[in-house]
Design a protein around this motif. Structure first.
Motif: not given
Length: 212
Positions: A21-26, A54-58
């Motif tokens: 995806l190339g999106a930021p992640y850790e 993902d934010g407040d979504f688990v």
């Protein structure tokens, strides 16, 4: 986004997709004890990886996470051709891997969970090996003339790759599965796949082959 993973687990599939995806992640690396820690169990009472925050979504469960990532990043093209039928085709193979192929490995990893008599562990594991082989034969037939299991690259491919890595690790008979062997080599050469493996395990086994 944050991915909780365990080296060698099916969470590698999610890791690969995040790279694609190339999106930021850790990432947060766990061991077996870590998946049962009070802190992690608050996030996932099942005590299993992968887990995506993902934010407040688990979100737990690999198939759900992979579907979520594909659907929330449509421009990545990892969920079919954009049509309802294209998405259904990806889900068909993702569901097979998640609901049938993945569970077929479990009696090999932990035969004692499937029969209380330890003397029967080999019988349990050998039966599971034959079951896995049958699934792989069917998928090998599907892969004839194809580069990807759902006709174009999708979130199902990293999951299949994980199943094939387990096949190599567990020395399951893969003779004659040439279409899957080509797929395995192609995935192993993919930059996103290699980056994920290096991040989790430190290096990539350049000599890894599905069929010796």
């Amino acid at each position: 986004m944050k991915l909780y993973y365990f080296p060698g687990a099916c969470s590698l599939a999610t890791h690969v997709v995040l790279e694609w995806l190339g999106a930021p992640y850790e990432t947060v690396k766990l061991d077996r004890d870590g998946t049962k820690s009070p802190e992690f169990l608050k996030l996932n009472p099942n005590g299993a990886v992968p887990l995506l925050v993902d934010g407040d979504f688990v979100l737990s469960q690999n198939a759900a996470i992979l579907t979520y990532l594909a659907a929330s990043h449509p421009n990545a093209g990892l969920f079919g051709d954009g049509t309802t039928r294209g998405r259904a085709e990806v889900m068909k193979w993702l569901s097979l891997l998640n609901s049938d192929v993945h569970p077929a490995f479990k009696p090999i990893f932990a035969p004692n969970r499937y029969h209380p008599d330890a003397s029967q562990s080999k019988v349990v594991a050998d039966t599971a090996r034959r079951n896995v082989r049958e699934y792989l034969e069917r998928i090998n037939g599907r892969m004839k003339g194809r580069e990807w299991i759902a006709d174009q690259r999708s979130v199902a491919d990293p999951y299949l790759f994980v199943m094939l890595r387990w096949t190599v690790k567990l020395h399951i008979d893969a003779k004659g599965l040439d279409n899957l062997a080509s797929f395995f080599a192609r995935m192993l050469a993919d930059p996103g796949v290699r980056a994920s493996i290096v991040a989790e395990e430190g290096s990539v086994d350049a000599n890894a082959r599905l069929v010796a």
